[in-house]
Design a protein around this motif. Structure first.
Motif, PDB file in Angstrom:
ATOM      1  N   TYR A   1       0.261  -1.203   0.370  1.00 53.30           N
ATOM      2  CA  TYR A   1      -0.469  -0.573  -0.161  1.00 53.30           C
ATOM      3  C   TYR A   1       0.592   1.481   0.173  1.00 53.30           C
ATOM      4  O   TYR A   1       1.657   0.927   0.859  1.00 53.30           O
ATOM      5  N   PHE A   2       0.669   2.157  -1.070  1.00 53.42           N
ATOM      6  CA  PHE A   2       1.250   3.543  -1.532  1.00 53.42           C
ATOM      7  C   PHE A   2       1.647   4.012  -0.356  1.00 53.42           C
ATOM      8  O   PHE A   2       2.351   5.646  -0.013  1.00 53.42           O
ATOM      9  N   ALA A   3       0.899   4.224   0.543  1.00 53.19           N
ATOM     10  CA  ALA A   3      -0.483   5.374   1.413  1.00 53.19           C
ATOM     11  C   ALA A   3       0.452   5.363   2.926  1.00 53.19           C
ATOM     12  O   ALA A   3       0.458   6.480   3.342  1.00 53.19           O
ATOM     13  N   GLY A   4       1.315   3.913   2.854  1.00 47.71           N
ATOM     14  CA  GLY A   4       2.012   4.226   3.893  1.00 47.71           C
ATOM     15  C   GLY A   4       1.029   3.990   5.319  1.00 47.71           C
ATOM     16  O   GLY A   4       0.775   4.064   6.565  1.00 47.71           O
ATOM     17  N   ARG A   5      -0.008   3.538   5.764  1.00 43.69           N
ATOM     18  CA  ARG A   5      -1.163   3.092   6.197  1.00 43.69           C
ATOM     19  C   ARG A   5      -1.203   1.987   5.791  1.00 43.69           C
ATOM     20  O   ARG A   5      -0.862   0.959   5.040  1.00 43.69           O
ATOM     21  N   SER A   6      -1.867   1.057   6.708  1.00 49.16           N
ATOM     22  CA  SER A   6      -2.216  -1.146   6.833  1.00 49.16           C
ATOM     23  C   SER A   6      -3.344  -0.490   6.193  1.00 49.16           C
ATOM     24  O   SER A   6      -4.702   0.031   6.700  1.00 49.16           O
ATOM     25  N   GLN A   7      -3.399  -1.232   5.087  1.00 47.08           N
ATOM     26  CA  GLN A   7      -3.941  -2.151   4.270  1.00 47.08           C
ATOM     27  C   GLN A   7      -5.211  -0.570   3.776  1.00 47.08           C
ATOM     28  O   GLN A   7      -6.221  -0.797   3.669  1.00 47.08           O
ATOM     29  N   GLN A   8      -4.452   0.634   4.094  1.00 45.77           N
ATOM     30  CA  GLN A   8      -5.619   2.044   3.121  1.00 45.77           C
ATOM     31  C   GLN A   8      -4.591   1.998   1.923  1.00 45.77           C
ATOM     32  O   GLN A   8      -3.034   2.227   2.013  1.00 45.77           O
ATOM     33  N   GLY A   9      -5.541   2.463   1.022  1.00 44.51           N
ATOM     34  CA  GLY A   9      -5.033   3.660  -0.410  1.00 44.51           C
ATOM     35  C   GLY A   9      -4.616   2.287  -1.154  1.00 44.51           C
ATOM     36  O   GLY A   9      -5.648   1.411  -1.682  1.00 44.51           O
ATOM     37  N   THR A  10      -3.858   3.512  -2.448  1.00 44.29           N
ATOM     38  CA  THR A  10      -3.534   2.487  -3.384  1.00 44.29           C
ATOM     39  C   THR A  10      -2.354   1.557  -3.474  1.00 44.29           C
ATOM     40  O   THR A  10      -2.086   1.661  -2.703  1.00 44.29           O
ATOM     41  N   TYR A  11      -2.964   0.466  -4.319  1.00 47.60           N
ATOM     42  CA  TYR A  11      -2.210  -1.204  -3.764  1.00 47.60           C
ATOM     43  C   TYR A  11      -1.471  -1.119  -4.560  1.00 47.60           C
ATOM     44  O   TYR A  11      -2.295  -1.804  -5.706  1.00 47.60           O
ATOM     45  N   LEU A  12      -0.541  -2.391  -5.090  1.00 50.36           N
ATOM     46  CA  LEU A  12      -0.206  -2.773  -6.154  1.00 50.36           C
ATOM     47  C   LEU A  12       0.673  -4.748  -5.331  1.00 50.36           C
ATOM     48  O   LEU A  12       0.971  -4.249  -4.195  1.00 50.36           O
ATOM     49  N   GLY A  13      -0.384  -5.430  -5.827  1.00 42.76           N
ATOM     50  CA  GLY A  13       0.473  -6.326  -5.511  1.00 42.76           C
ATOM     51  C   GLY A  13       0.757  -7.626  -6.503  1.00 42.76           C
ATOM     52  O   GLY A  13       0.244  -7.732  -7.673  1.00 42.76           O
ATOM     53  N   GLY A  14       1.118  -8.878  -6.112  1.00 42.39           N
ATOM     54  CA  GLY A  14       1.474 -10.003  -6.788  1.00 42.39           C
ATOM     55  C   GLY A  14       1.405 -11.337  -6.633  1.00 42.39           C
ATOM     56  O   GLY A  14       2.000 -11.395  -5.114  1.00 42.39           O
ATOM     57  N   GLY A  15       0.956 -12.802  -6.830  1.00 41.17           N
ATOM     58  CA  GLY A  15       1.208 -13.696  -5.973  1.00 41.17           C
ATOM     59  C   GLY A  15       1.681 -14.944  -7.016  1.00 41.17           C
ATOM     60  O   GLY A  15       1.207 -14.724  -8.616  1.00 41.17           O
ATOM     61  N   LEU A  16       0.515 -15.830  -6.739  1.00 42.25           N
ATOM     62  CA  LEU A  16       0.825 -16.998  -7.182  1.00 42.25           C
ATOM     63  C   LEU A  16      -0.711 -18.026  -6.978  1.00 42.25           C
ATOM     64  O   LEU A  16      -0.645 -18.193  -5.884  1.00 42.25           O
ATOM     65  N   GLU A  17      -1.467 -18.397  -8.324  1.00 38.81           N
ATOM     66  CA  GLU A  17      -2.233 -19.948  -7.257  1.00 38.81           C
ATOM     67  C   GLU A  17      -2.218 -21.131  -7.988  1.00 38.81           C
ATOM     68  O   GLU A  17      -1.713 -21.072  -9.104  1.00 38.81           O
ATOM     69  N   LEU A  18      -2.550 -22.138  -7.328  1.00 41.71           N
ATOM     70  CA  LEU A  18      -2.473 -23.169  -7.725  1.00 41.71           C
ATOM     71  C   LEU A  18      -4.023 -23.937  -8.182  1.00 41.71           C
ATOM     72  O   LEU A  18      -4.834 -23.694  -7.014  1.00 41.71           O
ATOM     73  N   MET A  19      -4.269 -24.273  -9.422  1.00 48.18           N
ATOM     74  CA  MET A  19      -5.738 -24.240  -9.574  1.00 48.18           C
ATOM     75  C   MET A  19      -5.883 -25.614  -9.692  1.00 48.18           C
ATOM     76  O   MET A  19      -4.665 -26.462 -10.267  1.00 48.18           O
ATOM     77  N   TYR A  20      -6.925 -27.143  -9.516  1.00 47.25           N
ATOM     78  CA  TYR A  20      -7.359 -27.285 -10.239  1.00 47.25           C
ATOM     79  C   TYR A  20      -8.377 -27.617 -10.981  1.00 47.25           C
ATOM     80  O   TYR A  20     -10.033 -27.269  -9.893  1.00 47.25           O
ATOM     81  N   THR A  21      -9.050 -27.687 -11.983  1.00 45.10           N
ATOM     82  CA  THR A  21     -10.189 -28.110 -12.791  1.00 45.10           C
ATOM     83  C   THR A  21     -10.835 -29.392 -13.253  1.00 45.10           C
ATOM     84  O   THR A  21      -9.777 -30.047 -13.660  1.00 45.10           O
ATOM     85  N   ASN A  22     -12.004 -29.537 -12.593  1.00 47.00           N
ATOM     86  CA  ASN A  22     -12.630 -31.076 -13.378  1.00 47.00           C
ATOM     87  C   ASN A  22     -13.420 -30.358 -14.562  1.00 47.00           C
ATOM     88  O   ASN A  22     -14.373 -30.275 -14.023  1.00 47.00           O
ATOM     89  N   ALA A  23     -13.148 -30.783 -16.011  1.00 48.34           N
ATOM     90  CA  ALA A  23     -14.391 -31.008 -16.615  1.00 48.34           C
ATOM     91  C   ALA A  23     -15.088 -32.230 -17.453  1.00 48.34           C
ATOM     92  O   ALA A  23     -14.352 -32.839 -17.470  1.00 48.34           O
TER      93      ALA A  23
END
Length: 163
Positions: A72-94
């Motif tokens: 979070y760019f405003a320097g406040r706890s979980q407030q204001g403009t944010y940028l993030g990145g991560g990873l998910e592992l996904m299971y699908t059944n069709a």
């Protein structure tokens, strides 16, 4: 909570997940730098069903689990403009609509997101966008050469509470 960046924990959901890749119950921990742990319940969204139907399949079940960092760019706890990145592992059944064949795919989804979070007394509200790609890493019931990478992008309208 004022303008400080004291660590805290929040629980939130992306309400637009119902129209996209599913509801995402998320726990977020930290101050102006956070760790998010999330589950994506694909059966609660409309897009997995539409993607399967486009391939003449029937979507049966899907679940993704992931982690992400966010700043979070405003320097406040979980407030204001944010940028993030991560990873998910996904299971699908069709499955094939004309037989009992099942197509299982495991994918990894690197993704980025950006947005803005408001902190209200008693709840939080965030809006943003995410983009990633579901890259198949393993298949069952069909040839892995036929597995396709799918763009995973959408909008967030997160509502939640600080715990």
């Amino acid at each position: 909570h004022g303008g400080d960046a004291a660590p805290r924990t929040a629980f939130h959901l992306n309400l637009l997940g119902l129209l996209q890749f599913g509801v995402t119950p998320t726990v977020e921990m930290g101050g102006d730098r956070t760790l998010l742990l999330r589950a994506r319940l694909l059966n609660t969204g409309i897009l997995p069903y539409l993607i399967a139907a486009a391939d003449d399949s029937e979507f049966k079940f899907g679940l993704a689990l992931g982690g992400q960092g966010r700043g979070y760019f405003a320097g406040r706890s979980q407030q204001g403009t944010y940028l993030g990145g991560g990873l998910e592992l996904m299971y699908t059944n069709a499955g094939d609509t004309d037989s009992s064949d099942e197509y299982v795919t495991y994918s990894v989804i690197p993704q980025i997101e950006a947005g803005f979070r408001w902190d209200y007394p008693g709840y939080l509200l965030g809006v943003g966008a995410f983009m990633g790609a579901a890259i198949p890493i393993s298949t069952s019931g069909y040839d892995s050469d036929e597995a396709e990478t799918i763009l995973a992008a959408g909008l967030n309208v997160d509502i939640g509470w600080y715990l």
